[in-house]
Design a protein around this motif. Structure first.
Motif, PDB file in Angstrom:
ATOM      1  N   LYS A   1      -3.307   9.067   4.487  1.00 23.90           N
ATOM      2  CA  LYS A   1      -4.492   9.797   4.024  1.00 23.90           C
ATOM      3  C   LYS A   1      -4.152  11.209   3.556  1.00 23.90           C
ATOM      4  O   LYS A   1      -4.734  12.191   3.997  1.00 23.90           O
ATOM      5  CB  LYS A   1      -5.553   9.818   5.124  1.00 23.90           C
ATOM      6  N   THR A   2      -3.165  11.278   2.684  1.00 22.94           N
ATOM      7  CA  THR A   2      -2.771  12.555   2.097  1.00 22.94           C
ATOM      8  C   THR A   2      -2.862  12.454   0.580  1.00 22.94           C
ATOM      9  O   THR A   2      -2.569  11.401   0.004  1.00 22.94           O
ATOM     10  CB  THR A   2      -1.351  12.984   2.522  1.00 22.94           C
ATOM     11  N   SER A   3      -3.282  13.531  -0.022  1.00 20.21           N
ATOM     12  CA  SER A   3      -3.375  13.524  -1.487  1.00 20.21           C
ATOM     13  C   SER A   3      -2.185  14.236  -2.122  1.00 20.21           C
ATOM     14  O   SER A   3      -2.042  14.248  -3.332  1.00 20.21           O
ATOM     15  CB  SER A   3      -4.675  14.192  -1.931  1.00 20.21           C
ATOM     16  N   SER A   4      -1.330  14.838  -1.293  1.00 21.99           N
ATOM     17  CA  SER A   4      -0.195  15.567  -1.864  1.00 21.99           C
ATOM     18  C   SER A   4       0.811  14.594  -2.462  1.00 21.99           C
ATOM     19  O   SER A   4       0.992  13.481  -1.978  1.00 21.99           O
ATOM     20  CB  SER A   4       0.476  16.440  -0.802  1.00 21.99           C
ATOM     21  N   ASN A   5       1.448  15.051  -3.513  1.00 22.28           N
ATOM     22  CA  ASN A   5       2.443  14.244  -4.190  1.00 22.28           C
ATOM     23  C   ASN A   5       3.784  14.473  -3.494  1.00 22.28           C
ATOM     24  O   ASN A   5       4.412  15.512  -3.680  1.00 22.28           O
ATOM     25  CB  ASN A   5       2.497  14.634  -5.671  1.00 22.28           C
ATOM     26  N   LEU A   6       4.192  13.530  -2.674  1.00 23.76           N
ATOM     27  CA  LEU A   6       5.418  13.678  -1.893  1.00 23.76           C
ATOM     28  C   LEU A   6       6.652  13.493  -2.770  1.00 23.76           C
ATOM     29  O   LEU A   6       6.670  12.612  -3.637  1.00 23.76           O
ATOM     30  CB  LEU A   6       5.448  12.645  -0.765  1.00 23.76           C
ATOM     31  N   PRO A   7       7.696  14.279  -2.526  1.00 24.11           N
ATOM     32  CA  PRO A   7       8.961  14.036  -3.234  1.00 24.11           C
ATOM     33  C   PRO A   7       9.490  12.639  -2.884  1.00 24.11           C
ATOM     34  O   PRO A   7       9.231  12.120  -1.797  1.00 24.11           O
ATOM     35  CB  PRO A   7       9.895  15.119  -2.688  1.00 24.11           C
ATOM     36  N   LEU A   8      10.220  12.064  -3.798  1.00 23.83           N
ATOM     37  CA  LEU A   8      10.715  10.700  -3.622  1.00 23.83           C
ATOM     38  C   LEU A   8      11.517  10.548  -2.334  1.00 23.83           C
ATOM     39  O   LEU A   8      11.339   9.567  -1.594  1.00 23.83           O
ATOM     40  CB  LEU A   8      11.553  10.306  -4.847  1.00 23.83           C
ATOM     41  N   SER A   9      12.383  11.506  -2.028  1.00 26.15           N
ATOM     42  CA  SER A   9      13.197  11.403  -0.811  1.00 26.15           C
ATOM     43  C   SER A   9      12.310  11.388   0.436  1.00 26.15           C
ATOM     44  O   SER A   9      12.553  10.636   1.381  1.00 26.15           O
ATOM     45  CB  SER A   9      14.201  12.555  -0.731  1.00 26.15           C
ATOM     46  N   LYS A  10      11.263  12.194   0.454  1.00 22.28           N
ATOM     47  CA  LYS A  10      10.343  12.229   1.593  1.00 22.28           C
ATOM     48  C   LYS A  10       9.574  10.916   1.698  1.00 22.28           C
ATOM     49  O   LYS A  10       9.348  10.394   2.790  1.00 22.28           O
ATOM     50  CB  LYS A  10       9.390  13.411   1.486  1.00 22.28           C
ATOM     51  N   LYS A  11       9.196  10.340   0.556  1.00 22.91           N
ATOM     52  CA  LYS A  11       8.500   9.048   0.556  1.00 22.91           C
ATOM     53  C   LYS A  11       9.362   7.972   1.214  1.00 22.91           C
ATOM     54  O   LYS A  11       8.867   7.158   1.993  1.00 22.91           O
ATOM     55  CB  LYS A  11       8.153   8.617  -0.871  1.00 22.91           C
ATOM     56  N   VAL A  12      10.647   7.973   0.873  1.00 18.72           N
ATOM     57  CA  VAL A  12      11.556   6.980   1.439  1.00 18.72           C
ATOM     58  C   VAL A  12      11.639   7.146   2.954  1.00 18.72           C
ATOM     59  O   VAL A  12      11.467   6.186   3.716  1.00 18.72           O
ATOM     60  CB  VAL A  12      12.971   7.080   0.811  1.00 18.72           C
ATOM     61  N   VAL A  13      11.891   8.372   3.398  1.00 24.22           N
ATOM     62  CA  VAL A  13      12.066   8.618   4.833  1.00 24.22           C
ATOM     63  C   VAL A  13      10.769   8.319   5.591  1.00 24.22           C
ATOM     64  O   VAL A  13      10.793   7.649   6.632  1.00 24.22           O
ATOM     65  CB  VAL A  13      12.551  10.066   5.083  1.00 24.22           C
ATOM     66  N   VAL A  14       9.642   8.779   5.077  1.00 24.76           N
ATOM     67  CA  VAL A  14       8.356   8.539   5.741  1.00 24.76           C
ATOM     68  C   VAL A  14       8.042   7.039   5.771  1.00 24.76           C
ATOM     69  O   VAL A  14       7.565   6.514   6.783  1.00 24.76           O
ATOM     70  CB  VAL A  14       7.226   9.353   5.064  1.00 24.76           C
TER      71      VAL A  14
ATOM     72  N   MET B   1       0.837  -1.177   0.000  1.00 24.25           N
ATOM     73  CA  MET B   1       0.000   0.000   0.000  1.00 24.25           C
ATOM     74  C   MET B   1       0.886   1.245   0.000  1.00 24.25           C
ATOM     75  O   MET B   1       1.891   1.301   0.702  1.00 24.25           O
ATOM     76  CB  MET B   1      -0.907  -0.016   1.238  1.00 24.25           C
ATOM     77  N   LYS B   2       0.495   2.228  -0.757  1.00 25.36           N
ATOM     78  CA  LYS B   2       1.269   3.461  -0.853  1.00 25.36           C
ATOM     79  C   LYS B   2       1.184   4.248   0.449  1.00 25.36           C
ATOM     80  O   LYS B   2       0.138   4.283   1.093  1.00 25.36           O
ATOM     81  CB  LYS B   2       0.775   4.317  -2.012  1.00 25.36           C
ATOM     82  N   ILE B   3       2.278   4.912   0.802  1.00 24.65           N
ATOM     83  CA  ILE B   3       2.354   5.666   2.043  1.00 24.65           C
ATOM     84  C   ILE B   3       1.341   6.809   2.068  1.00 24.65           C
ATOM     85  O   ILE B   3       0.788   7.126   3.117  1.00 24.65           O
ATOM     86  CB  ILE B   3       3.802   6.157   2.329  1.00 24.65           C
ATOM     87  N   GLU B   4       1.081   7.402   0.912  1.00 21.86           N
ATOM     88  CA  GLU B   4       0.104   8.497   0.854  1.00 21.86           C
ATOM     89  C   GLU B   4      -1.277   8.015   1.291  1.00 21.86           C
ATOM     90  O   GLU B   4      -1.994   8.730   2.003  1.00 21.86           O
ATOM     91  CB  GLU B   4       0.010   9.090  -0.565  1.00 21.86           C
ATOM     92  N   LYS B   5      -1.626   6.811   0.889  1.00 20.11           N
ATOM     93  CA  LYS B   5      -2.929   6.257   1.268  1.00 20.11           C
ATOM     94  C   LYS B   5      -2.960   5.943   2.764  1.00 20.11           C
ATOM     95  O   LYS B   5      -3.951   6.212   3.437  1.00 20.11           O
ATOM     96  CB  LYS B   5      -3.231   5.003   0.444  1.00 20.11           C
ATOM     97  N   LEU B   6      -1.871   5.385   3.271  1.00 17.45           N
ATOM     98  CA  LEU B   6      -1.795   5.091   4.708  1.00 17.45           C
ATOM     99  C   LEU B   6      -1.925   6.360   5.546  1.00 17.45           C
ATOM    100  O   LEU B   6      -2.569   6.365   6.587  1.00 17.45           O
ATOM    101  CB  LEU B   6      -0.477   4.387   5.044  1.00 17.45           C
TER     102      LEU B   6
END
Length: 153
Positions: free
Chosen positions: A8-21, A1-6
């Motif tokens: 509950k954010t619709s913003s498009n996170l930068p790749l580096s932030k996705k990794v850290v989050v 499951m994508k972190i944005e869905k977990l």
């Protein structure tokens, strides 16, 4: 499951932030599962980590700085963790014979017995945590996390 869905954010996170989050979110899940297993034994994951470090000393005492260096999560409250383990009679501390300013910490037989009692429970929990990964995926995850640690230090 994508972190944005977990999250509950619709913003498009930068790749580096996705990794850290993703790493932080996953750490929370893993930490929670291990703490849930240890909770009935009235011991935290940090206290458990201290006991494993001391057991790894094979009967030799460790200094406070040695324990702090080997902690998975370096924290400033190691003294408090050790004091709690002393109250549980899992560790003992005494003044170092060669340097009176240092304290030697050693695991007791009761502490070793406790670890031996819960070793299988922790091992099976760790296996459950990674069982959705193949062996190759597990090795690749270890490699990638090791690579991140080199960059982060």
């Amino acid at each position: 499951m994508k972190i944005e869905k977990l999250l509950k954010t619709s913003s498009n996170l930068p790749l580096s932030k996705k990794v850290v989050v993703n790493i932080l979110y996953t750490y929370g899940i893993v930490n929670g599962k291990l703490n849930d297993v240890l909770k009935p034994y009235d011991i935290s994951i940090q206290q458990f980590n201290v006991l494993r470090i001391l057991r790894g000393q094979n009967g030799k005492p460790a200094s406070l700085s040695t324990v702090q260096e080997r902690m998975i999560n370096n924290m400033s409250n190691t003294t408090r963790l050790i004091d709690k383990l002393i109250k549980k009679r899992y560790v003992e501390k005494e003044i170092n014979q060669t340097n009176k300013r240092k304290i030697d910490i050693i695991i007791t037989n009761q502490g070793t017995d406790f670890l031996n009692e819960i070793d299988n429970l922790i091992d099976s929990t760790e296996k459950d945590i990674v069982n959705s990964l193949s062996k190759d995926e597990t090795l690749e995850l270890i490699r990638l996390l090791g690579k991140l640690r080199l960059i982060a230090n």
